[in-house]
Design an enzyme around this catalytic site. Structure first.
Site, PDB file in Angstrom:
ATOM      1  N   GLY A  61       0.937  -8.753   3.283  1.00 12.73           N
ATOM      2  CA  GLY A  61       1.129  -7.726   4.303  1.00 12.73           C
ATOM      3  C   GLY A  61       0.479  -6.423   3.886  1.00 12.73           C
ATOM      4  N   PHE A  83       1.046   2.758   2.111  1.00 12.20           N
ATOM      5  CA  PHE A  83       0.321   3.217   0.936  1.00 12.20           C
ATOM      6  C   PHE A  83      -0.611   2.160   0.338  1.00 12.20           C
ATOM      7  CE2 PHE A  83       4.399   5.525   0.961  1.00 12.20           C
ATOM      8  CZ  PHE A  83       3.919   6.809   1.130  1.00 12.20           C
ATOM      9  N   GLY A  84      -0.587   0.966   0.865  1.00  7.02           N
ATOM     10  CA  GLY A  84      -1.429  -0.084   0.300  1.00  7.02           C
ATOM     11  C   GLY A  84      -1.062  -1.432   0.879  1.00  7.02           C
ATOM     12  N   LYS A 129       3.399  -5.257  -4.802  1.00  8.70           N
ATOM     13  CA  LYS A 129       3.114  -4.154  -3.877  1.00  8.70           C
ATOM     14  C   LYS A 129       2.163  -3.188  -4.567  1.00  8.70           C
ATOM     15  CE  LYS A 129       5.539  -1.216  -0.574  1.00  8.70           C
ATOM     16  NZ  LYS A 129       6.866  -0.894  -0.020  1.00  8.70           N
ATOM     17  N   ASP A 152      13.854   2.314   8.020  1.00  8.74           N
ATOM     18  CA  ASP A 152      12.935   1.433   8.753  1.00  8.74           C
ATOM     19  C   ASP A 152      13.518   0.021   8.804  1.00  8.74           C
ATOM     20  OD1 ASP A 152      10.717   0.723  10.220  1.00  8.74           O
ATOM     21  OD2 ASP A 152       9.394   0.478   8.494  1.00  8.74           O
TER      22      ASP A 152
END
Length: 518
Positions: free
Chosen positions: A25, A29-30, A47, A141
C-alpha cells in the site's frame, strides 16, 4: 542469439535482515512493502517513511516520540511495531504482517454481518481504541480499510497517522482517507480533535458491520458533508433496538453529548459475550511504589537515566513521553496477566457460534496433529532415515508392530477437516454446549449439569489425522476441578483426571454424536 531484449532480474532490496518484496500500500509519507526475514522466512510489513517529506512537514520530533511509544504498544488487536531501521534517505518501520486482508474487503464480500460477528469485531476494535486513548494517542483515521484481519479473523488496528499524539490545542487539519468516517467537527474545520473523533468513526464502522452500508454516503461531497453535519441516518427495521441506542449515542453530532469509551463498555449490547481479556480490571497501585523493571525498560528504550523517569512520574503530566512509556509497560504486563488468567477462568464462549467458521475453499493452513499412533511411527521412521538405517521389519521399520491403545472414543471420518469442524460447531450450538477454541481443530467443551448453577460436565474434542485421508475426532473427559493445560508444549500430554468417566460424560458424547448424525 542476442540477449538485448531479455529482462534483467530485479535487484534484491535488503533492509537489515529483511528482503523487501511487493508493495502492499501507499501512505502519506511513503509506502508499505512486504518483507521476509532471510533466515527464519518470517514475514513482516515494512513501512517506509521518506525523510525529506517528514522534514518538510516539520514533524520529525513528533514522529520520533510516537515511534518510541508505538514500539512499546503490545495489544492483541493493534498492529505491533517490532523495529525501526534508519538510513540517510528513509526510515523503515518493521511491523507485524497480517495475512487476512482488510475488514473493508470482508464487509464487501459478506455484506451485513450476523449480529454476534459484528459485535465480536466491534468489541476488539473498542478494546484497541481504548488502549490507545489511555496512552494519549488518537488514531483519527479509523475505517474498515485500516482494520486488518489475521488468519483467525481477529481485528488488528493499523495505519496510525504519524501526527496523532494527544496534545492540548492540536488539530489535524489535513483530511486523511474517506470523509465518510469523519466526525462533524472534523469536516467543519473546528479546532477539536480528541477521543471523540475516534468514537464517531467507530460508530460508522459498527453501522457498516451491521448493515453492510454507510450511515452517511453521497457521491457529491458537499451533500455528504451536509448529511454528516445533520447526524440523520437511516435505521433499518432488522436492527436490534439495543444496538440502535448505542449507534445513536455514538453518532451524536455534539461531541460533548457523544458516547465515551466508558459508555460503550457499559452498554448492555456491548457487554454480551464480552471476553475478559479485552478490558482487564484495573489494578489499584500505590503511586509511591515504582516498578523498577518498567523504569529500567524505559531507560533502555529512550536512552535516559532513572532519575529522569522518576521525575516524569512525579510531575503527573499526562503528556510526558517517559510517563506514557512507563504506564504502557505496566499495562502490557497487566494485559498479559489477564490473558493468562483467561486461559484458566474465562474459558468458554457461552452458547455462541464459533469465533471462526471454516470455509473449505480457503487455503489458510491450520495445524492438525497426527494421531498418537501415527505420530510415534513417523518419528521412528524419521529417526531411522537420519541414521541411514534400512526400514525393514528387523530394524524397526514400518512392519514392526506398534503398541496400540485398546480403544478410542470418537468419530472417524474421511471428510475434509474444515467440514468436520464446521459440523461439530453447528452440533454444539444446537445442543447449547459452551466451548473455548484452543486451535482450529481443538476445542474444550462444557455443559451445565442438571439442577446445578455452577457445576459442569467437561470434555475436550481434538481432531487427529489418522492417515493421509482419514481423521479421528477424539473425545476426552476433563476434570471438573481443573481444565488441563498442555504440558511442555505438547497438546497431547495432559494431567490425568482419575475416576471421572461418569455417565454424564458419556451422555454428553452420545448427544453430540446423535446431533452430528442428523
Amino acid at each position: 542469439m542476442s540477449d538485448k531484449n531479455q529482462v534483467s532480474p530485479q535487484p534484491i532490496v535488503k533492509i537489515g535482515h529483511y528482503i523487501l518484496g511487493q508493495t502492499l500500500g501507499v501512505g502519506t509519507f511513503g509506502k508499505v512493502k512486504i518483507g521476509e526475514h532471510q533466515l527464519t522466512k518470517h514475514k513482516v510489513a515494512v513501512k517506509i517513511l521518506n525523510r525529506q517529506k517528514i522534514k518538510s512537514l516539520d514533524v520529525v520530533g513528533k514522529i520520533r516520540r510516537e515511534i518510541q511509544n508505538l514500539k512499546l504498544f503490545r495489544h492483541p488487536h493493534i498492529i505491533k511495531l517490532y523495529q525501526v531501521i534508519s538510513t540517510p534517505s528513509d526510515i523503515f518501520m518493521i511491523m507485524e504482517y497480517v495475512s487476512g486482508g482488510e475488514l473493508f474487503d470482508y464487509i464487501v464480500k459478506h455484506g451485513k454481518l450476523k449480529e454476534y460477528e459484528a459485535r465480536r469485531f466491534f468489541q476488539q476494535i473498542i478494546s484497541g481504541v481504548d488502549y490507545c486513548h489511555r496512552h494519549m494517542i488518537v488514531h483519527r483515521d479509523l475505517k474498515p480499510e485500516n482494520l486488518l484481519l489475521d488468519h483467525n479473523l481477529h481485528v488488528k488496528i493499523a495505519d496510525f497517522g504519524l501526527s496523532n499524539m494527544m496534545m492540548d490545542g492540536e488539530f489535524l487539519r489535513t483530511s486523511c482517507g474517506s470523509p465518510n468516517y469523519a466526525a462533524p467537527e472534523v469536516i467543519s474545520g473546528k479546532l477539536y480533535a480528541g477521543p471523540e473523533v475516534d468514537i464517531w468513526s467507530c460508530g460508522v464502522i459498527l453501522y457498516a458491520l451491521l448493515c453492510g452500508t454507510l450511515p452517511f454516503d453521497d457521491e457529491h461531497v458537499p451533500t455528504l458533508f451536509r448529511k454528516i453535519k445533520s447526524g440523520i441516518f437511516p435505521i433499518p427495521d432488522y436492527l436490534n433496538k439495543s444496538v440502535v441506542t448505542l449507534l445513536c449515542h455514538m453518532l451524536q453530532i455534539d461531541p460533548m453529548k457523544r458516547a465515551t469509551i466508558e459508555d460503550i463498555k457499559k452498554h448492555d449490547w456491548f457487554q454480551r459475550d464480552l471476553p475478559a481479556y479485552l478490558f482487564p480490571s484495573p489494578v489499584e497501585q500505590d503511586s509511591s511504589v515504582i516498578d523498577t523493571d518498567a523504569v529500567q525498560e524505559v531507560c533502555e528504550k529512550f536512552g535516559v537515566k532513572e532519575y529522569e523517569v522518576h521525575n516524569a512520574l512525579l510531575s503527573g503530566d499526562p503528556h510526558d513521553q517517559l510517563g506514557i512509556a512507563y504506564h504502557l509497560i505496566i499495562d502490557n504486563k497487566r494485559i498479559a496477566d489477564e490473558a493468562a488468567k483467561a486461559e484458566l477462568k474465562d474459558f468458554y464462549v457461552a452458547s455462541s457460534p464459533p469465533p471462526v467458521m471454516f470455509n473449505p475453499s480457503e487455503t489458510t493452513p491450520s495445524p492438525i496433529r497426527p494421531h498418537p499412533e501415527r505420530l510415534a511411527s513417523a518419528i521412528r521412521e524419521r529417526s531411522l532415515t537420519k541414521e541411514g538405517g534400512s526400514k525393514d521389519a528387523s530394524e524397526g521399520g514400518p512392519n514392526t508392530p506398534v503398541k496400540r491403545a485398546k480403544w478410542h472414543l470418537g468419530i472417524r471420518s474421511q471428510s475434509k477437516p474444515t467440514d468436520i469442524m464446521n459440523e461439530v460447531y453447528r452440533a454444539m450450538k444446537a445442543l447449547d454446549f459452551e466451548w473455548k477454541v484452543i486451535n482450529p481443530y481443538h476445542v474444550r467443551v462444557r455443559l451445565k449439569k442438571v439442577n446445578s448453577d455452577s457445576e459442569y460436565t467437561k470434555m475436550s474434542l481434538q481432531l487427529y489425522q489418522v492417515d493421509y485421508k482419514s481423521y479421528l475426532l477424539d473425545f476426552k473427559s476433563l476434570s471438573s476441578e481443573e481444565d488441563p493445560q498442555p504440558i511442555d508444549g505438547d497438546i497431547m500430554t495432559y494431567q490425568q483426571s482419575t475416576g471421572y468417566q461418569t455417565m454424564e460424560f458419556f451422555e454428553m458424547c452420545a448427544s453430540l454424536i446423535t446431533q452430528l448424525a442428523r
